[in-house]
Write an enzyme that holds these catalytic residues in place. Structure first.
Site: not given
Ligand SMILES: [Zn+2]
Length: 164
Positions: A79, A81, A108
């Site tokens: 992801h 993040e 995350c």
């Protein structure tokens, strides 16, 4: 006397725009998410977007959302993040804030908290009813990590490569 421009970007607009711009790098056909980490001096120290790990070709692994687990993107995708934290130019992200288009998932959120980031600024919370986001908010509350929604004052920013 000429005064300074008045329509310049605020810090929030600037960092959220960098997050959105980074998301345009994603190859994911369904969800493009970017993230931008800024430190207390308002310097950008990390950016990221969702994608597969280094060396894992965007053409070899599946981008599917449905089907057998190994045939979907979920076991493989990093992801935004996570990438923003791991791409950070400093490993010390204490007291930084992270700008993301979408409220972070629970995985995350763990990364964000453990990195020392103290604030999350998000645009959309459309998955707020999922257990993942509920878990995120529980961990954020217990760790005293604050979050707030970015409320834009303008609907878009135009970038033009063709200058005169
Ligand atoms: Zn996530």
């Amino acid at each position: 006397m000429t005064g300074k421009r008045t329509d310049y970007l605020s810090w929030d607009e600037y960092f959220m725009a960098v997050a959105l711009l980074s998301g345009l790098r994603s190859k994911d056909p369904s969800t493009q998410v970017g993230a931008c980490v800024a430190n207390p001096q308002n310097k950008i120290v990390g950016v990221g977007y969702n994608g597969f790990p280094w060396g894992c070709s965007d053409d070899d692994l599946p981008w599917e959302r449905e089907g057998a687990f190994l045939d979907t993107k979920y076991p493989y995708v990093c992801h935004a993040e996570l990438n923003a934290v791991l791409n950070a130019i400093t490993t010390d992200l204490r007291d930084c804030r992270i700008y993301v288009a979408l409220f972070p998932c629970n995985e995350c959120t763990k990364v964000i908290i453990q990195s020392g980031i103290r604030e999350i600024i998000y645009l959309s919370d459309k998955y707020k009813h999922t257990e993942s986001v509920q878990a995120s908010k529980l961990m954020l509350k217990k760790s005293n990590t604050v979050y707030r929604q970015f409320i834009p004052e303008r609907s878009s920013i135009l970038l033009n490569f063709l200058t005169e």
